[in-house]
Design a protein around this motif. Structure first.
Motif, PDB file in Angstrom:
ATOM      1  N   ALA A   1       0.835  -1.208   0.000  1.00 36.89           N
ATOM      2  CA  ALA A   1       0.000   0.000   0.000  1.00 36.89           C
ATOM      3  C   ALA A   1       0.866   1.254   0.000  1.00 36.89           C
ATOM      4  CB  ALA A   1      -0.925  -0.007   1.213  1.00 36.89           C
ATOM      5  N   ALA A   2       1.962   1.247   0.788  1.00 37.24           N
ATOM      6  CA  ALA A   2       2.859   2.406   0.846  1.00 37.24           C
ATOM      7  C   ALA A   2       3.555   2.630  -0.493  1.00 37.24           C
ATOM      8  CB  ALA A   2       3.893   2.197   1.952  1.00 37.24           C
TER       9      ALA A   2
ATOM     10  N   ASN B   1       1.321   9.119  -6.316  1.00 37.03           N
ATOM     11  CA  ASN B   1       1.183  10.504  -5.887  1.00 37.03           C
ATOM     12  C   ASN B   1       2.445  11.345  -6.052  1.00 37.03           C
ATOM     13  OD1 ASN B   1      -1.606  10.988  -4.376  1.00 37.03           O
ATOM     14  ND2 ASN B   1      -0.930   8.907  -3.886  1.00 37.03           N
ATOM     15  N   TRP B   2       3.626  10.743  -5.901  1.00 37.47           N
ATOM     16  CA  TRP B   2       4.835  11.561  -5.826  1.00 37.47           C
ATOM     17  C   TRP B   2       5.914  11.221  -6.845  1.00 37.47           C
ATOM     18  CZ3 TRP B   2       3.098   9.644  -0.789  1.00 37.47           C
ATOM     19  CH2 TRP B   2       2.304  10.589  -0.131  1.00 37.47           C
ATOM     20  N   VAL B   3       5.783  10.141  -7.571  1.00 33.91           N
ATOM     21  CA  VAL B   3       6.777   9.790  -8.589  1.00 33.91           C
ATOM     22  C   VAL B   3       6.223  10.216  -9.943  1.00 33.91           C
ATOM     23  CG1 VAL B   3       8.102   7.947  -9.678  1.00 33.91           C
ATOM     24  CG2 VAL B   3       7.623   7.863  -7.202  1.00 33.91           C
ATOM     25  N   LYS B   4       6.822  11.254 -10.532  1.00 31.23           N
ATOM     26  CA  LYS B   4       6.261  11.861 -11.742  1.00 31.23           C
ATOM     27  C   LYS B   4       6.081  10.892 -12.906  1.00 31.23           C
ATOM     28  CE  LYS B   4       7.586  16.684 -10.948  1.00 31.23           C
ATOM     29  NZ  LYS B   4       8.328  17.853 -11.477  1.00 31.23           N
ATOM     30  N   PRO B   5       7.058   9.999 -13.217  1.00 24.55           N
ATOM     31  CA  PRO B   5       6.867   9.115 -14.377  1.00 24.55           C
ATOM     32  C   PRO B   5       5.688   8.142 -14.219  1.00 24.55           C
ATOM     33  CG  PRO B   5       9.179   9.218 -13.750  1.00 24.55           C
ATOM     34  CD  PRO B   5       8.403   9.863 -12.634  1.00 24.55           C
ATOM     35  N   THR B   6       5.281   7.853 -12.970  1.00 23.04           N
ATOM     36  CA  THR B   6       4.241   6.836 -12.777  1.00 23.04           C
ATOM     37  C   THR B   6       2.911   7.400 -12.276  1.00 23.04           C
ATOM     38  OG1 THR B   6       5.021   6.422 -10.507  1.00 23.04           O
ATOM     39  CG2 THR B   6       5.953   5.067 -12.272  1.00 23.04           C
ATOM     40  N   LYS B   7       2.901   8.619 -11.746  1.00 20.71           N
ATOM     41  CA  LYS B   7       1.681   9.125 -11.111  1.00 20.71           C
ATOM     42  C   LYS B   7       0.531   9.326 -12.090  1.00 20.71           C
ATOM     43  CE  LYS B   7       1.636  13.360  -9.640  1.00 20.71           C
ATOM     44  NZ  LYS B   7       1.990  14.614  -8.927  1.00 20.71           N
TER      45      LYS B   7
END
Length: 205
Positions: free
Chosen positions: A167-168, A175-181
């Motif tokens: 979950a973490a 939410n915070w990793v630009k390539p995957t968010k």
């Protein structure tokens, strides 16, 4: 025949009273499982995961899944019909009377009262899902009681560490990793399924 009548009736009640969308059906589905023995709460969580991962409204998907589990293909059709019938009836009534009651203070007040009820049902569903997935605490409703009883599973710690870790990781990547968010949710659902299979094969869960 009796099981099909029971399926239709149980899901008719669910569709009639679960105001607030698919997640609001969870308390009703939990009660159905406890009263009928058609499925356990753990199996209900698995149904929820599949229903969330497949196209269509979650409430309808859950009805179809439970109906199939309890009564095969006919059960799936009947449970789905039971779920949608109240909505169809209500929509037809509303459509026929909308013009007359559009500005009714009584109707507006009724919807005002329904909003917190909807929020409460969804909140209750979220709490039970979090407890079931991220901890080893189980919730059960005693017969004749309005309150849940919470208990810790035997020979287990409080927290489900593999579930918390996954979950973490998903929280960070969405939410915070630009390539995957900005990736589509189905990517994360597929990733989670693969992790679950690998963790099960390795004996981690």
């Amino acid at each position: 025949m009796r099981i099909y009548v029971r399926l239709f009736w149980e899901f008719f009640k669910t569709g009639l009273f679960s105001v607030g969308g698919g997640m609001a059906t969870l308390p009703f589905l939990k009660s159905i499982g406890e009263n009928t023995g058609w499925y356990t709460y753990t199996e209900l969580m698995n149904m929820l995961a599949v229903s969330e991962s497949t196209p269509g409204p979650i409430g309808i998907n859950m009805a179809t899944y439970v109906g199939f589990t309890a009564g095969g293909v006919p059960g799936a059709v009947i449970a789905t019909l039971g779920e949608v019938t109240p909505s169809i009836i209500v929509i037809l009534i509303v459509a026929a009377m909308l013009k007359k009651f559009r500005d009714s203070k009584l109707v507006n007040n009724a919807f005002y009262g329904l909003r917190p009820a909807s929020a409460g049902l969804i909140g209750a569903a979220c709490v039970t899902v979090v407890l079931e997935v991220l901890t080893h605490v189980s919730a059960r409703t005693q017969e004749g009681s309005l309150l849940n009883t919470f208990f810790l599973e035997k020979n287990s710690g409080l927290l489900n560490w593999p579930g918390l870790f996954l979950a973490a990781v998903l929280l960070v990547f969405t939410n915070w990793v630009k390539p995957t968010k900005k990736l589509h949710p189905i990517v994360f659902i597929g990733f989670s399924a693969i992790v679950g299979v690998a963790a099960g094969a390795a004996g981690i869960i």
